[in-house]
Design a protein around this motif. Structure first.
Motif, PDB file in Angstrom:
ATOM      1  N   TRP A  10      22.940  55.533  47.448  1.00 23.67           N
ATOM      2  CA  TRP A  10      23.629  54.260  47.233  1.00 23.67           C
ATOM      3  C   TRP A  10      24.499  54.318  45.986  1.00 23.67           C
ATOM      4  O   TRP A  10      24.141  54.969  45.007  1.00 23.67           O
ATOM      5  CB  TRP A  10      22.626  53.131  47.077  1.00 23.67           C
ATOM      6  N   THR A  11      25.640  53.630  46.033  1.00 19.40           N
ATOM      7  CA  THR A  11      26.507  53.486  44.877  1.00 19.40           C
ATOM      8  C   THR A  11      27.125  52.096  44.893  1.00 19.40           C
ATOM      9  O   THR A  11      27.179  51.442  45.945  1.00 19.40           O
ATOM     10  CB  THR A  11      27.608  54.566  44.857  1.00 19.40           C
ATOM     11  N   GLN A  12      27.584  51.642  43.732  1.00 15.43           N
ATOM     12  CA  GLN A  12      28.212  50.327  43.655  1.00 15.43           C
ATOM     13  C   GLN A  12      29.553  50.331  44.374  1.00 15.43           C
ATOM     14  O   GLN A  12      30.359  51.246  44.223  1.00 15.43           O
ATOM     15  CB  GLN A  12      28.440  49.930  42.196  1.00 15.43           C
ATOM     16  N   GLY A  13      29.819  49.304  45.166  1.00 13.78           N
ATOM     17  CA  GLY A  13      31.111  49.119  45.792  1.00 13.78           C
ATOM     18  C   GLY A  13      31.956  48.155  44.979  1.00 13.78           C
ATOM     19  O   GLY A  13      31.448  47.169  44.433  1.00 13.78           O
ATOM     20  N   ILE A  14      33.249  48.424  44.881  1.00 10.73           N
ATOM     21  CA  ILE A  14      34.146  47.624  44.054  1.00 10.73           C
ATOM     22  C   ILE A  14      35.134  46.903  44.966  1.00 10.73           C
ATOM     23  O   ILE A  14      35.990  47.543  45.589  1.00 10.73           O
ATOM     24  CB  ILE A  14      34.908  48.512  43.058  1.00 10.73           C
ATOM     25  N   PRO A  15      35.052  45.577  45.092  1.00 12.00           N
ATOM     26  CA  PRO A  15      36.032  44.856  45.904  1.00 12.00           C
ATOM     27  C   PRO A  15      37.423  44.934  45.275  1.00 12.00           C
ATOM     28  O   PRO A  15      37.579  44.732  44.071  1.00 12.00           O
ATOM     29  CB  PRO A  15      35.504  43.409  45.896  1.00 12.00           C
ATOM     30  N   LEU A  16      38.435  45.230  46.082  1.00 17.65           N
ATOM     31  CA  LEU A  16      39.823  45.279  45.624  1.00 17.65           C
ATOM     32  C   LEU A  16      40.583  44.152  46.313  1.00 17.65           C
ATOM     33  O   LEU A  16      40.740  44.155  47.528  1.00 17.65           O
ATOM     34  CB  LEU A  16      40.460  46.631  45.960  1.00 17.65           C
ATOM     35  N   THR A  17      41.056  43.190  45.527  1.00 22.80           N
ATOM     36  CA  THR A  17      41.706  42.007  46.075  1.00 22.80           C
ATOM     37  C   THR A  17      43.225  42.118  45.981  1.00 22.80           C
ATOM     38  O   THR A  17      43.762  43.021  45.349  1.00 22.80           O
ATOM     39  CB  THR A  17      41.249  40.735  45.341  1.00 22.80           C
ATOM     40  N   ALA A  18      43.920  41.149  46.585  1.00 26.56           N
ATOM     41  CA  ALA A  18      45.381  41.159  46.632  1.00 26.56           C
ATOM     42  C   ALA A  18      46.017  40.498  45.420  1.00 26.56           C
ATOM     43  O   ALA A  18      47.234  40.568  45.251  1.00 26.56           O
ATOM     44  CB  ALA A  18      45.869  40.468  47.901  1.00 26.56           C
ATOM     45  N   SER A  19      45.220  39.848  44.563  1.00 26.78           N
ATOM     46  CA  SER A  19      45.764  39.246  43.345  1.00 26.78           C
ATOM     47  C   SER A  19      44.671  39.173  42.296  1.00 26.78           C
ATOM     48  O   SER A  19      43.477  39.161  42.624  1.00 26.78           O
ATOM     49  CB  SER A  19      46.323  37.843  43.622  1.00 26.78           C
ATOM     50  N   VAL A  20      45.090  39.105  41.031  1.00 24.46           N
ATOM     51  CA  VAL A  20      44.115  39.150  39.942  1.00 24.46           C
ATOM     52  C   VAL A  20      43.246  37.906  39.888  1.00 24.46           C
ATOM     53  O   VAL A  20      42.153  37.919  39.314  1.00 24.46           O
ATOM     54  CB  VAL A  20      44.829  39.346  38.585  1.00 24.46           C
ATOM     55  N   GLY A  21      43.705  36.796  40.476  1.00 22.18           N
ATOM     56  CA  GLY A  21      42.923  35.567  40.453  1.00 22.18           C
ATOM     57  C   GLY A  21      42.131  35.319  41.714  1.00 22.18           C
ATOM     58  O   GLY A  21      41.472  34.281  41.838  1.00 22.18           O
ATOM     59  N   ALA A  22      42.168  36.252  42.644  1.00 24.30           N
ATOM     60  CA  ALA A  22      41.505  36.049  43.940  1.00 24.30           C
ATOM     61  C   ALA A  22      39.995  36.160  43.822  1.00 24.30           C
ATOM     62  O   ALA A  22      39.468  36.876  42.960  1.00 24.30           O
ATOM     63  CB  ALA A  22      42.022  37.052  44.960  1.00 24.30           C
ATOM     64  N   ASP A  23      39.300  35.453  44.704  1.00 26.41           N
ATOM     65  CA  ASP A  23      37.854  35.565  44.796  1.00 26.41           C
ATOM     66  C   ASP A  23      37.506  36.954  45.319  1.00 26.41           C
ATOM     67  O   ASP A  23      38.045  37.380  46.343  1.00 26.41           O
ATOM     68  CB  ASP A  23      37.337  34.498  45.765  1.00 26.41           C
ATOM     69  N   PRO A  24      36.609  37.680  44.653  1.00 29.17           N
ATOM     70  CA  PRO A  24      36.251  39.032  45.133  1.00 29.17           C
ATOM     71  C   PRO A  24      35.773  39.064  46.576  1.00 29.17           C
ATOM     72  O   PRO A  24      35.920  40.079  47.250  1.00 29.17           O
ATOM     73  CB  PRO A  24      35.141  39.461  44.165  1.00 29.17           C
TER      74      PRO A  24
END
Length: 282
Positions: A218-232
């Motif tokens: 297992w490893t940590q997953g990092i959500p990548l969003t479309a804008s810096v203010g977006a909800d992860p």
């Protein structure tokens, strides 16, 4: 974050440890095809406006500009690393390059590859000032500027069919589940498990081994969003990394219809050529 360890690894790699990806257009492409000056097809973009890919032989460089006022901001020229689909591939066969920029407020991982006559730029940014991490994709067209010199011919390599560059209709929850590679005979990633709890993501992967698959853990997953203010939780992509000693693996996951697409970059520490692979799971 998170992807900073990958950036640190990339920053110490000599430009000779290079190679190429197998995700491109139906036309044959190589490192020399990437070289040149490229401008964003969207004149009103608020992101990357233009890039210049240079270098000679098996070495590559990337100069990037971002939208600013009254004139574009020059991020500067950095060494770029071509990625290969196999450890024995020639660096000159590379049709994808990767580079990173470190700033006081963020670190950006830039990937560039051909799609037909266009250049696709993908930018994953790790912010250290509290903003949400982001992922953007840009389409650029070639400018009539010569980048000297192109010394070697482009090798002819077999290519996989291109996965269409199209909007991805998904969210973080829709990537959760147990996924199996559609290729039962793959020599790469065989299955992936994704767990989502709000904005927290964990990822486990297995690689092809004998007599049983190798569990990467297992490893940590990092959500990548479309804008810096977006909800992860609105993220359409997840990034995960594994440090296996002999290799550092970075995987970006995204949904396309009923399939999960896994794009994996492997950076070797044992002298083998670094590589990029794409896997389709169901």
């Amino acid at each position: 974050m998170k992807i900073a360890s990958l950036f640190n690894k990339l920053s110490v790699i000599a430009t000779g440890t290079l190679a190429s990806i197998l995700l491109a257009s139906t036309a044959q492409a190589g490192l020399n095809d990437l070289r040149g000056a490229w401008i964003n097809v969207d004149e009103n973009t608020r992101g990357i406006t233009k890039v210049v890919i240079g270098g000679e032989g098996a070495s590559a460089t990337l100069n990037t500009w971002g939208a600013c006022h009254p004139s574009d901001c020059n991020w500067g020229e950095v060494a770029a690393m071509p990625l290969a689909s196999s450890v024995s591939a020639s660096p000159l066969s590379a049709d994808r390059i990767m580079a990173h920029y470190s700033k006081s407020h963020a670190t950006s991982l830039i990937s560039a590859y051909m799609h037909g006559d266009a250049l696709i730029i993908e930018n994953a940014t790790d912010f250290n000032d509290g903003r949400t991490d982001t992922f953007f994709r840009y389409t650029l067209k070639r400018m009539p500027v010569s980048i000297p010199p192109i010394l070697m011919p482009n090798p002819i390599l077999p290519l996989l069919p291109l996965l269409p560059v199209s909007p991805i209709e998904t969210n973080l929850e829709q990537m959760e589940g147990a996924w199996m590679n559609i290729d039962d005979d793959t020599r790469g990633v065989t299955k992936i498990r994704v767990l989502v709890n709000g904005s927290t993501v964990r990822v486990k992967a297995w690689g092809s081994c004998h007599p049983t698959d190798c569990n990467w853990g297992w490893t940590q997953g990092i959500p990548l969003t479309a804008s810096v203010g977006a909800d992860p939780t609105s993220a359409e992509r997840i990034m995960a990394t594994w440090d296996q000693g002999f290799a550092k693996r970075t995987m970006v996951l995204k949904r396309r219809g009923q399939k999960l697409i896994a794009e994996m970059t492997t950076v070797y520490t044992d002298g083998r050529s670094d590589r990029f692979n794409t896997y389709i799971l169901r």
